[in-house]
Design a protein around this motif. Sequence first.
Motif, PDB file in Angstrom:
ATOM      1  N   ASP A  33       0.826  -1.213   0.000  1.00 41.98           N
ATOM      2  CA  ASP A  33       0.000   0.000   0.000  1.00 41.98           C
ATOM      3  C   ASP A  33       0.861   1.265   0.000  1.00 41.98           C
ATOM      4  N   PRO A  34       1.563   1.550  -1.103  1.00 47.59           N
ATOM      5  CA  PRO A  34       1.633   0.849  -2.389  1.00 47.59           C
ATOM      6  C   PRO A  34       2.838  -0.084  -2.453  1.00 47.59           C
ATOM      7  N   PRO A  35       2.848  -0.951  -3.477  1.00 52.88           N
ATOM      8  CA  PRO A  35       4.033  -1.780  -3.714  1.00 52.88           C
ATOM      9  C   PRO A  35       5.166  -0.891  -4.230  1.00 52.88           C
ATOM     10  N   HIS A  36       6.395  -1.214  -3.837  1.00 53.47           N
ATOM     11  CA  HIS A  36       7.512  -0.344  -4.204  1.00 53.47           C
ATOM     12  C   HIS A  36       8.765  -1.157  -4.506  1.00 53.47           C
ATOM     13  N   ILE A  37       9.821  -0.452  -4.847  1.00 52.83           N
ATOM     14  CA  ILE A  37      11.085  -1.079  -5.251  1.00 52.83           C
ATOM     15  C   ILE A  37      11.677  -1.951  -4.140  1.00 52.83           C
ATOM     16  N   GLY A  38      11.414  -1.641  -2.890  1.00 53.19           N
ATOM     17  CA  GLY A  38      11.887  -2.494  -1.795  1.00 53.19           C
ATOM     18  C   GLY A  38      11.238  -3.868  -1.841  1.00 53.19           C
ATOM     19  N   HIS A  39       9.927  -3.901  -2.142  1.00 52.76           N
ATOM     20  CA  HIS A  39       9.236  -5.185  -2.288  1.00 52.76           C
ATOM     21  C   HIS A  39       9.826  -5.966  -3.466  1.00 52.76           C
ATOM     22  N   THR A  40      10.040  -5.274  -4.577  1.00 52.63           N
ATOM     23  CA  THR A  40      10.614  -5.916  -5.759  1.00 52.63           C
ATOM     24  C   THR A  40      11.991  -6.491  -5.437  1.00 52.63           C
ATOM     25  N   ASN A  41      12.778  -5.766  -4.695  1.00 54.13           N
ATOM     26  CA  ASN A  41      14.113  -6.214  -4.295  1.00 54.13           C
ATOM     27  C   ASN A  41      14.027  -7.530  -3.509  1.00 54.13           C
ATOM     28  N   VAL A  42      13.077  -7.625  -2.581  1.00 59.74           N
ATOM     29  CA  VAL A  42      12.905  -8.851  -1.781  1.00 59.74           C
ATOM     30  C   VAL A  42      12.471 -10.011  -2.681  1.00 59.74           C
TER      31      VAL A  42
ATOM     32  N   SER B  77       6.346   1.869   2.381  1.00 57.81           N
ATOM     33  CA  SER B  77       5.075   2.331   1.827  1.00 57.81           C
ATOM     34  C   SER B  77       4.582   3.587   2.528  1.00 57.81           C
ATOM     35  N   THR B  78       4.785   3.674   3.843  1.00 54.38           N
ATOM     36  CA  THR B  78       4.372   4.875   4.579  1.00 54.38           C
ATOM     37  C   THR B  78       5.091   6.104   4.033  1.00 54.38           C
TER      38      THR B  78
ATOM     39  N   VAL C 274       3.423  11.367  -1.507  1.00 46.23           N
ATOM     40  CA  VAL C 274       2.281  11.711  -2.364  1.00 46.23           C
ATOM     41  C   VAL C 274       1.448  12.790  -1.683  1.00 46.23           C
ATOM     42  N   LYS C 275       1.148  12.587  -0.424  1.00 46.96           N
ATOM     43  CA  LYS C 275       0.342  13.552   0.343  1.00 46.96           C
ATOM     44  C   LYS C 275       0.979  14.944   0.329  1.00 46.96           C
ATOM     45  N   ASN C 276       2.312  14.990   0.363  1.00 48.11           N
ATOM     46  CA  ASN C 276       3.023  16.267   0.391  1.00 48.11           C
ATOM     47  C   ASN C 276       3.414  16.779  -0.990  1.00 48.11           C
ATOM     48  N   GLY C 277       2.954  16.103  -2.038  1.00 45.64           N
ATOM     49  CA  GLY C 277       3.226  16.567  -3.395  1.00 45.64           C
ATOM     50  C   GLY C 277       4.661  16.354  -3.852  1.00 45.64           C
ATOM     51  N   VAL C 278       5.359  15.378  -3.250  1.00 44.85           N
ATOM     52  CA  VAL C 278       6.749  15.097  -3.589  1.00 44.85           C
ATOM     53  C   VAL C 278       6.781  13.902  -4.548  1.00 44.85           C
ATOM     54  N   ARG C 279       7.631  13.961  -5.539  1.00 47.68           N
ATOM     55  CA  ARG C 279       7.730  12.888  -6.538  1.00 47.68           C
ATOM     56  C   ARG C 279       8.103  11.554  -5.875  1.00 47.68           C
TER      57      ARG C 279
ATOM     58  N   GLU D 134       9.117   8.790  -7.938  1.00 51.36           N
ATOM     59  CA  GLU D 134      10.048   8.025  -8.760  1.00 51.36           C
ATOM     60  C   GLU D 134      11.403   8.026  -8.067  1.00 51.36           C
ATOM     61  N   PRO D 135      12.164   7.020  -8.101  1.00 52.60           N
ATOM     62  CA  PRO D 135      12.047   5.725  -8.780  1.00 52.60           C
ATOM     63  C   PRO D 135      11.515   4.628  -7.859  1.00 52.60           C
ATOM     64  N   PHE D 136      10.867   5.018  -6.777  1.00 51.07           N
ATOM     65  CA  PHE D 136      10.474   4.038  -5.754  1.00 51.07           C
ATOM     66  C   PHE D 136       9.316   3.143  -6.172  1.00 51.07           C
TER      67      PHE D 136
END
Length: 190
Positions: A11-20, A158-159, A165-170, A172-174
Amino acid sequence: MPVGVFFGSFDPPHIGHTNVIVGALNSGKVDKVLVIPAYQNVWKESTPFAKRVVMAQLAFGDIEDVYVSSIEERLRQENPNKYPIGVPTCDVLAAINDNPIIITTPETYSEIPKWENGELILKKYEFLLVISSNDEIPSRDILQSVSNCYIPGITICSTCIRNRVKNGVRIEPFVTDDVIQCINKFKLYV
């Protein structure tokens, strides 16, 4: 070779999950990975299940031998009175039929005793502990009792992504571009 199962909220899935996931596949201990999003996180509020499954499919769908499962939703729909909140991990594992290997990180492994039937899960199932260069190295007893593999460290959660996102920060690449489009389409985390 056994299937590996990787539980999470995604929530959401990210590059750390992909790495594992890729680390588990590269370990030679599993030949495929079943990604299992939690129907409902019992510790925190989360994005609706269907949207998290879509994001997981977008994030992991192009990785060979990786499959996203909606098994928790199916179990809950078959027996809503038994699972009013979430589906216990033990029940999910029993429904898989194979003798799966649980893929996890040292942090999550240390939390399993707090899960419903956590001690039973620790005794009954085999684990693949995926250890990153950022993780605290588990004790020798733990390392001798479970299979393990090592991956490069990626510091993201994910947090952190939800807050960005909430703060309007990009973000990518996460996360993948497809996941970013999904987050934007459904106005998640704003």
